[in-house]
Design a protein around this motif. Structure first.
Motif, short mmCIF file in Angstrom:
data_model
loop_
_atom_site.label_atom_id
_atom_site.label_comp_id
_atom_site.label_asym_id
_atom_site.label_seq_id
_atom_site.Cartn_x
_atom_site.Cartn_y
_atom_site.Cartn_z
N ARG A 1 0.83 -1.20 0.00
CA ARG A 1 0.00 0.00 0.00
C ARG A 1 0.87 1.25 0.00
O ARG A 1 2.07 1.20 0.30
CB ARG A 1 -0.92 0.01 1.23
CG ARG A 1 -2.08 -0.96 1.16
CD ARG A 1 -2.93 -0.90 2.42
NE ARG A 1 -2.18 -1.35 3.58
CZ ARG A 1 -2.05 -2.64 3.93
NH1 ARG A 1 -2.61 -3.57 3.20
NH2 ARG A 1 -1.35 -2.96 4.99
N VAL B 1 0.59 5.64 1.07
CA VAL B 1 -0.05 6.90 1.45
C VAL B 1 0.70 8.00 0.73
O VAL B 1 1.92 8.12 0.85
CB VAL B 1 -0.01 7.14 2.97
CG1 VAL B 1 -0.63 8.50 3.32
CG2 VAL B 1 -0.75 6.03 3.71
N GLU C 1 -9.76 6.14 8.00
CA GLU C 1 -8.88 5.59 6.97
C GLU C 1 -7.67 4.86 7.56
O GLU C 1 -7.16 3.91 6.96
CB GLU C 1 -8.39 6.70 6.04
CG GLU C 1 -9.50 7.40 5.28
CD GLU C 1 -10.28 6.45 4.38
OE1 GLU C 1 -9.68 5.53 3.81
OE2 GLU C 1 -11.51 6.63 4.27
N LEU C 2 -7.19 5.30 8.71
CA LEU C 2 -6.00 4.71 9.30
C LEU C 2 -6.31 3.61 10.31
O LEU C 2 -5.39 2.94 10.80
CB LEU C 2 -5.14 5.79 9.98
CG LEU C 2 -4.60 6.87 9.05
CD1 LEU C 2 -3.81 7.91 9.85
CD2 LEU C 2 -3.73 6.28 7.95
N SER D 1 -7.04 0.17 11.82
CA SER D 1 -6.53 -1.12 11.35
C SER D 1 -7.60 -1.95 10.65
O SER D 1 -7.30 -2.75 9.76
CB SER D 1 -5.94 -1.91 12.52
OG SER D 1 -6.93 -2.14 13.52
N SER E 1 -9.91 -0.64 8.75
CA SER E 1 -10.29 0.02 7.51
C SER E 1 -9.18 0.01 6.47
O SER E 1 -9.44 0.21 5.29
CB SER E 1 -10.69 1.48 7.80
OG SER E 1 -11.78 1.53 8.70
N ARG E 2 -7.94 -0.21 6.90
CA ARG E 2 -6.83 -0.09 5.96
C ARG E 2 -6.93 -1.08 4.81
O ARG E 2 -6.43 -0.83 3.71
CB ARG E 2 -5.49 -0.26 6.69
CG ARG E 2 -5.08 0.97 7.49
CD ARG E 2 -3.58 0.96 7.73
NE ARG E 2 -3.13 -0.19 8.47
CZ ARG E 2 -3.00 -0.24 9.80
NH1 ARG E 2 -3.30 0.83 10.52
NH2 ARG E 2 -2.58 -1.32 10.40
N SER F 1 0.81 4.79 12.45
CA SER F 1 -0.31 3.88 12.24
C SER F 1 -0.04 2.81 11.19
O SER F 1 -0.80 1.85 11.08
CB SER F 1 -1.55 4.68 11.81
OG SER F 1 -1.41 5.13 10.46
N LEU F 2 1.03 2.98 10.42
CA LEU F 2 1.25 2.11 9.27
C LEU F 2 2.07 0.87 9.61
O LEU F 2 2.86 0.88 10.55
CB LEU F 2 1.94 2.89 8.15
CG LEU F 2 1.18 4.12 7.63
CD1 LEU F 2 1.97 4.80 6.54
CD2 LEU F 2 -0.21 3.73 7.15
N THR G 1 3.73 -0.65 3.97
CA THR G 1 3.12 0.56 3.43
C THR G 1 4.19 1.62 3.22
O THR G 1 4.97 1.92 4.12
CB THR G 1 2.03 1.11 4.37
OG1 THR G 1 1.05 0.12 4.59
CG2 THR G 1 1.38 2.35 3.76
#
Length: 315
Positions: free
Chosen positions: A53, A55, A191-192, A194, A196-197, A241-242, A246
């Motif tokens: 992924r 961002v 969005e961030l 876990s 929903s990612r 959060s990633l 990512t």
């Protein structure tokens, strides 16, 4: 008179021809033919993806010194660079340094021209669409990747129907330093999260407040340090959060000059910050760096150049 023996009619014709030739030469340089080809690439890069992924966070008018110099308030970014978690560049933004042509360059890998600066303020969405041109947005769509987009609605004009989730913000209310960014940040918790990612492969965020501060008060505005702190907090929040798979890209689409405007080719306008973050990285550098008038920090690179197939880690 420069041509005393020339008849008046011939003088007029000669002057008109000179003016016409001059106009054509000017137009050829100022409005060159587009270097973007229509159609879409069908070949896939012969390389394994390094990340699952991405961002992609654009902070409009994020000049390189706003992030990398000792005057910067983005201390969280400095901390990540000192820990080896980022690769930092000063990215050359090819003029015209306004948002629409810069986004075209960032997504298609082409060098835009000054006609795009006129289209930048056109109200017609059809004048600015990239629906028939190749881009990494199109290529990810073709692979059924999900892209969520929040922020400057220029993205929605360029890529109509390409985002599985979108929340656009109008970019021309330059007196607004707060709501344009709150409209982006309010989506981050969802969005961030876990849970929903997994619903997105690419998250595009485009913040406008820093650019608006520049237009109203210049790069030394009293509001600029606080806005840098706000953007820095968002960077830290996203990074924390990633997961390891990512890639987080922080960049400016262009910079700004000494009075806070942009569009031209001065060093301030063409020097944007660009940083890649990942928890996989181990690339320790000093941060912040001493301020310099050329706005040149770390390595310089071209912000619009097409990546080589080996670098297309998301394709």
């Amino acid at each position: 008179e420069p041509y005393p023996d020339m008849k008046p009619d011939l003088k007029s014709i000669a002057i008109e021809l000179v003016l016409l030739v001059g106009l054509l030469v000017f137009a050829r340089g100022f409005l060159p033919p587009s270097r973007t080809r229509l159609g879409f690439a069908e070949e896939r890069a012969d390389a394994s993806p390094q990340f699952d992924r991405m961002v992609f966070m654009v902070v409009d008018a994020l000049r390189s010194d706003f992030v990398f110099s000792e005057d910067s308030q983005m201390h969280g970014v400095h901390d990540l660079l000192r820990k080896g978690k980022g690769y930092a560049f000063t990215a050359f933004s090819d003029p015209p340094t306004v948002t629409l042509p810069r986004l075209k360059g960032l997504t298609t890998g082409s060098s835009p021209n000054f006609l795009d600066a006129v289209i930048n303020i056109a109200e017609s969405a059809s004048a600015s669409t990239l629906a028939n041109q190749d881009s990494w947005v199109h290529q990810l769509n073709a692979q059924n990747k999900s892209i969520h987009m929040m922020g400057d609605n220029t993205w929605l004009k360029l890529f109509p129907g390409k985002f599985s989730k979108e929340d656009g913000t109008e970019s021309f209310y330059v007196a607004d330093f707060t709501e344009v960014d709150y409209n982006v940040t309010r989506n981050l918790d969802v969005e961030l999260d876990s849970n929903s990612r997994g619903s997105w492969d690419v998250l595009v965020l485009h913040y406008l407040g820093l650019d608006h501060i520049g237009h109203k008060g210049g790069p030394k505005s009293k509001h600029m340090p606080e806005k840098q702190k706000e953007m820095d907090g968002i960077v830290t929040r996203i990074y924390d959060s990633l997961d390891d798979n990512t890639l987080f890209v922080l960049l400016g689409d262009h910079g700004m000059n000494d009075v806070g405007n942009h569009g031209g080719a001065s060093a301030g306008e063409t020097s944007a910050a660009l940083t890649f973050f990942s928890k996989k990285f181990n690339h320790v550098v000093d941060a912040p760096l001493k301020y310099n008038e050329e706005y040149s920090y770390y390595h310089r690179c071209l912000l619009y150049t097409s990546p080589s197939p080996r670098d297309r880690s998301l394709s």
